[in-house]
Enzyme design. Structure first.
Site, PDB file in Angstrom:
ATOM      1  N   ASP A 163       0.844  -0.925   0.012  1.00 41.93           N
ATOM      2  CA  ASP A 163       0.136   0.057  -0.077  1.00 41.93           C
ATOM      3  C   ASP A 163       0.905   1.236   0.092  1.00 41.93           C
ATOM      4  OD1 ASP A 163      -2.518  -1.384   0.109  1.00 41.93           O
ATOM      5  OD2 ASP A 163      -2.126  -1.741   2.080  1.00 41.93           O
ATOM      6  N   ASP A 164       2.069   1.033  -0.208  1.00 37.81           N
ATOM      7  CA  ASP A 164       3.045   2.191   0.116  1.00 37.81           C
ATOM      8  C   ASP A 164       3.128   3.164  -1.239  1.00 37.81           C
ATOM      9  OD1 ASP A 164       5.688   3.684   1.204  1.00 37.81           O
ATOM     10  OD2 ASP A 164       6.024   3.355  -0.942  1.00 37.81           O
ATOM     11  N   VAL A 165       2.822   4.597  -1.048  1.00 39.05           N
ATOM     12  CA  VAL A 165       2.293   5.489  -2.090  1.00 39.05           C
ATOM     13  C   VAL A 165       3.798   5.541  -2.923  1.00 39.05           C
ATOM     14  CG1 VAL A 165       1.934   7.933  -2.432  1.00 39.05           C
ATOM     15  CG2 VAL A 165       0.804   6.877  -0.738  1.00 39.05           C
TER      16      VAL A 165
END
Length: 308
Positions: free
Chosen positions: A262-264
């Site tokens: 889920d890391d931007v």
């Protein structure tokens, strides 16, 4: 392999040999990405940092004879050093630079992968620079939640200079990250000068207390049956979500399959390489990462490097 030598100035030094799939200059570039780093200094292609090993606080200097041979010196120290101290320093450096990992299989799969071809070619020899101390790794993950990297470095400096210790050499201070024992004794009010959210203060104190009491250790996490169990052990702790858990599993515990999906930054890097208007969906990321099995951690780190 290491050797204990003395240079022309009589200063003790250690030599640490790295694999051929290692580039000191690439790792130095990565470590130089923030001018607000407070735990080490880089001057004239040399890294200086304070280190506690075997209950002794040392200043170490790391440089390179060539891309794959590191030299560790101890500025200001000429007295003989116990073997267990030298061994502990070598172990720390090897863990920090992840020298034990054989990157050949990763590079082989990356050369055939449309997303990884560019970063592995551009940053060949880069290692997943570690955070060997568990409390430091978790604290850095907590500090970085929902803020940009620049402000995260600012918060880290405030925390370190507010509650850490330092040694001084030639008029310069070299800081150590605060210990879990030190933070465990604090209250939220003690963090007022850091200008950090109350919840982050509570999270830091809570994690510090678990580590200080021996409830949370690297050994317990490493003994997990797989990365998912280790992730669950961490996410059961207040303030640690999946992103922070996987960040810690990547940078501290060295779980190769740790994957902060889920890391931007990961999304933005993939969007950049794919040249698309929208970021990839979670389903698309899972599909694209199928070939990365057991190398998700390194794939993520190299994709991050395109941005940071």
């Amino acid at each position: 392999m290491k050797e204990t030598l003395s240079n022309d100035e009589g200063m003790m030094e250690l030599r640490i040999h790295a694999p051929k799939e290692f580039s000191f200059s690439e790792n130095l570039k990565y470590l130089s990405r923030s001018s607000n780093e407070c735990l080490f200094d880089i001057v004239d292609q040399k890294i200086y940092r304070a280190l506690v090993v075997e209950n002794k606080t040392l200043l170490i200097e790391i440089s390179a004879m060539n891309e794959t041979e590191l030299t560790v010196r101890f500025p200001g120290r000429t007295a003989p050093m116990e073997n267990q101290v030298k061994d502990a320093v070598c172990q720390y450096v090897r863990h920090w630079f992840d020298l034990e990992t054989n990157l050949l299989p990763f590079y082989e799969l990356a050369q055939k992968d449309p997303l990884l071809q560019k970063p592995v070619s551009q940053f060949f020899g880069l290692r997943n620079m570690g955070i060997p101390d568990l409390f430091e790794a978790i604290a850095w993950g907590i500090l970085g939640q929902q803020i940009n990297l620049t402000y995260a470095y600012t918060l880290k400096r405030r925390l370190v200079e507010g509650f850490g210790e330092y040694i001084e050499f030639e008029g310069k201070q070299y800081w150590l990250f605060p210990t879990a024992d030190a933070i465990a004794k604090l209250t939220v009010d003690d963090f007022a000068d850091l200008r950090m959210t109350v919840k982050k203060c509570e999270y830091l104190i809570g994690v510090a207390q678990l580590i200080a009491e021996g409830e949370l250790t690297k050994e317990k996490l490493l003994n997990a049956k797989d990365v998912k169990e280790a992730e669950k052990m961490l996410t059961n702790i207040r303030g640690i979500g999946p992103w922070t858990a996987n960040y810690v599993l990547m940078r501290c515990l060295r779980f190769p399959a740790a994957f902060p999906i889920d890391d931007v930054g990961l999304h933005n890097s993939m969007k950049l390489l794919m040249q698309t208007e929208a970021k990839p969906t979670k389903a698309e990321i899972l599909k694209l990462s199928e070939a990365w099995a057991d190398w998700e951690s390194y794939a993520t780190f190299y994709l991050w490097r395109l941005l940071y």
